[in-house]
Design an enzyme around this catalytic site. Structure first.
Site, short mmCIF file in Angstrom:
data_model
loop_
_atom_site.label_atom_id
_atom_site.label_comp_id
_atom_site.label_asym_id
_atom_site.label_seq_id
_atom_site.Cartn_x
_atom_site.Cartn_y
_atom_site.Cartn_z
N GLU A 1 39.24 8.28 40.31
CA GLU A 1 40.25 9.10 39.65
C GLU A 1 41.17 8.26 38.77
O GLU A 1 42.27 8.69 38.43
CB GLU A 1 41.09 9.85 40.70
CG GLU A 1 41.96 8.97 41.59
CD GLU A 1 41.23 8.50 42.85
OE1 GLU A 1 39.98 8.45 42.81
OE2 GLU A 1 41.90 8.19 43.84
N ASP B 1 43.52 9.81 17.59
CA ASP B 1 42.10 9.52 17.32
C ASP B 1 41.79 8.04 17.50
O ASP B 1 40.68 7.68 17.91
CB ASP B 1 41.75 9.96 15.90
CG ASP B 1 41.78 11.48 15.74
OD1 ASP B 1 41.71 12.18 16.77
OD2 ASP B 1 41.89 11.94 14.59
N ASP C 1 46.44 7.17 37.47
CA ASP C 1 45.71 7.47 38.71
C ASP C 1 46.19 8.81 39.22
O ASP C 1 47.39 9.04 39.37
CB ASP C 1 45.96 6.38 39.75
CG ASP C 1 45.04 6.54 40.95
OD1 ASP C 1 45.43 7.23 41.90
OD2 ASP C 1 43.94 5.97 40.94
N HIS D 1 33.45 17.71 46.68
CA HIS D 1 33.33 16.84 45.51
C HIS D 1 33.00 17.61 44.25
O HIS D 1 33.31 17.16 43.14
CB HIS D 1 32.28 15.76 45.78
CG HIS D 1 32.74 14.73 46.77
ND1 HIS D 1 33.54 13.68 46.44
CD2 HIS D 1 32.50 14.64 48.11
CE1 HIS D 1 33.78 12.95 47.52
NE2 HIS D 1 33.16 13.50 48.55
N ASP E 1 34.96 17.10 40.87
CA ASP E 1 34.39 16.77 39.56
C ASP E 1 34.95 17.68 38.47
O ASP E 1 35.19 17.25 37.34
CB ASP E 1 32.87 16.89 39.62
CG ASP E 1 32.24 15.77 40.42
OD1 ASP E 1 31.03 15.89 40.75
OD2 ASP E 1 32.93 14.78 40.73
N ASN F 1 39.11 16.45 47.12
CA ASN F 1 37.72 16.30 47.58
C ASN F 1 37.57 16.73 49.03
O ASN F 1 36.58 17.40 49.41
CB ASN F 1 37.27 14.86 47.41
CG ASN F 1 36.94 14.52 45.97
OD1 ASN F 1 36.60 15.42 45.18
ND2 ASN F 1 37.03 13.26 45.60
#
Length: 553
Positions: free
Chosen positions: A456, A446, A413, A426, A430, A421
């Site tokens: 988030e 992979d 997180d 925002h 992003d 933000n």
């Protein structure tokens, strides 16, 4: 003309598909059979280990009781002036350990004290045999007791000629320092094959040999263990010693054989079972009756091919060999039948699939594939989404459970993302999320699954990953975010991330969400501890193991 050509092409494609599928299935049959044979060998080896392990359940305690009681005798806890106290002690041990046939002590002057189970005069009773030697006088006394230890009968036997000093347990323990196990032999009293754990008793003052104490274990219990082994429908097993005589045989209740005036143990050739005889002959051809390492061989028995595993019993602790053998058909017949059924089914399905594919055309499947990818993809970052975590994660944890490998889950997180933000808007937020997604992706392998769970918060699933490697990956994820500011349209923005890692070996009925919840709790502790760090919780191999926390930074 065109319609007829289309039909010809469809038929040709169908034939090609059928031929291809059939060829592939037939060509893999040999590979499948070889893999099944390897699995068969693993099953037999595991069965041999289980037999050894179960045998130790009653052989190891017998050895411990031998050593303990001998120590008590040496320390004078039991005195010759108070034999009833020693007798009561041995009876208590027999009550608590139903695998023990009898316990005894022999002295250099020929004195002998023996307590065994005996229900001749009382159910669940006991019999004590005492040989007292004083010069030329020799008195042999028998005492029968009931289950509560009360005397129900006494007797003397002037004809008894038993001398403990001539028995294998006495002579062997006299020459060896420490607890010994005799080779299997026929017990004098019960006339049953058995082995004895014995140890020398030393004089407390001089340290000289002052007798021997032993514990009898009837080896017919080994046959019972072999009988219950999960080998296969027709699988069998036996144990032989260095002389080639049977120590245990699946399905056998008695391994004794009258040989003139002597009672001895059977050899595999005397069982009158051609398969057992063939397996034993194969053992001899491969260096038996004792082997030094696991050996897997094939042999013919009853006009059928068999497979056998010959291994040292209990990792060589006792000089015996355990043989586990089963017909190949017990393992391969189902594979072959499945292969034939799969071939028929594949041909039918191939024809149907070809017809459906031509009818629907490829234009229908492509939108479906795109739709599925859209449903499982986070539109902002291009990562998998929460729905994908539920679908793909279940497969990963199921695979780990089946293969017995560890799995790790990291929940991450972003720290103080709300400020980004609120401060920049925002749109910039992003941009940060996209950049973070790229950094996390580059820090993973992979085969790992990275998911944006929402907002988030991200989840990384690490399949087939041991604890230490998972910790390394988790620390790499955290370090990758704080390694440098993120460039955005509003300028560089430094970011950090808090993470919780949970690792463990899942069970088949576990759910990935349970592991995610554990990692989420670790994430909460990382936040509470100051953020910008990884907190680790390591789960055990069983669902009821206590988790162990391990914070890292």
């Amino acid at each position: 003309m065109t319609s007829r050509l289309d039909r010809v092409l469809v038929v040709a494609l169908a034939l090609v598909l059928i031929a291809t599928v059939t060829t592939i299935l037939l060509s893999t049959q040999a590979t499948t059979e070889r893999a099944t044979i390897r699995q068969m060998e693993q099953v037999m080896s595991r069965v041999a280990f289980e037999a050894s392990d179960e045998a130790r359940v009653f052989l190891d305690p017998a050895e411990s009781m031998t050593r303990l009681t001998a120590d008590l005798l040496e320390d004078g806890v039991f005195s010759e002036d108070d034999p009833e106290r020693f007798e009561e002690f041995l009876i208590d041990l027999l009550r608590e350990n139903d695998f023990i046939a009898g316990m005894f002590a022999g002295r250099p002057d020929g004195d002998f004290f023996y307590v065994k189970r005996d229900d001749e005069f009382a159910p669940s009773g006991f019999r004590t045999k005492v040989i007292a030697v004083a010069g030329d006088t020799r008195v042999v006394t028998y005492v029968w007791r009931d289950a509560d230890g009360e005397v129900v009968r006494t007797d003397e036997d002037p004809e008894d000629v038993y001398d403990p000093r001539t028995r294998p347990w006495y002579t062997t323990s006299q020459a060896v320092d420490g607890v010994i196990w005799t080779d299997p032999y026929i017990f004098f009293t019960s006339r049953q094959p058995g082995i004895t754990s014995a140890v020398a008793i030393l004089d407390e003052d001089t340290g000289r040999f002052d007798g021997s104490f032993g514990v009898d274990v009837e080896i017919r219990q080994l046959s019972e263990i072999l009988t219950t082994l999960p080998i296969s429908d027709e699988g069998q097993a036996f144990i032989v010693d260095a002389s080639g005589q049977l120590v245990g045989l699946s399905g056998a209740s008695d391994l004794g054989l009258e040989d003139g005036n002597t009672l001895r143990r059977l050899t595999p050739e005397e069982v009158e079972d051609p398969i057992v005889d063939a397996a034993y002959s194969t053992l001899l051809q491969n260096g038996g009756p004792l082997v030094s390492e696991a050996t897997f061989v094939s042999f013919e028995g009853g006009d059928r091919p068999w497979r056998a595993s010959f291994e040292p019993f209990a990792a060589g602790r006792w000089p015996w060999t355990i043989a586990v053998f089963a017909p190949e058909d017990d393992f391969l017949e189902e594979v072959r039948e499945t292969q034939r059924a799969n071939t028929r089914l594949a041909i039918v399905i191939g024809v149907i699939a070809l017809a459906v594919a031509i009818a629907l055309a490829t234009g229908l499947t492509r939108p479906l594939a795109r739709m599925r990818r859209t449903v499982l993809t986070d539109q902002l970052t291009g990562l998998r989404n929460r729905r994908a975590l539920d679908q793909l994660g279940a497969g990963l944890i199921g695979r780990s459970a089946r293969s017995g490998t560890a799995i790790g889950v990291v929940v991450l997180d972003l720290d103080y993302f709300k400020k980004v933000n609120d401060t920049y808007g925002h749109g910039v937020g992003d941009e940060v999320l996209k950049a973070v997604s790229g950094r996390l992706t580059r820090a993973l392998r992979d085969e790992d699954l990275l998911v944006r769970q929402g907002g988030e918060e991200f989840v990384a699933v690490l399949p087939d990953t041991l604890h230490d490697e998972a910790v390394t990956i988790g620390e790499r994820l955290v370090a990758g975010i704080r390694g440098g500011p993120i460039n955005t349209s509003a300028g560089p923005i430094p970011m950090t991330v808090s993470a919780g890692l949970a690792t463990g070996w899942p069970n088949p009925d576990d759910h990935l969400r349970d592991l995610v919840a554990q990692a989420d709790e670790a994430l909460y502790r990382a936040k509470s501890a100051g953020r910008n760090q990884l907190v680790v919780v390591q789960l055990g191999r069983r669902a009821d193991d206590e988790p162990a926390e391990e914070p890292t930074t």
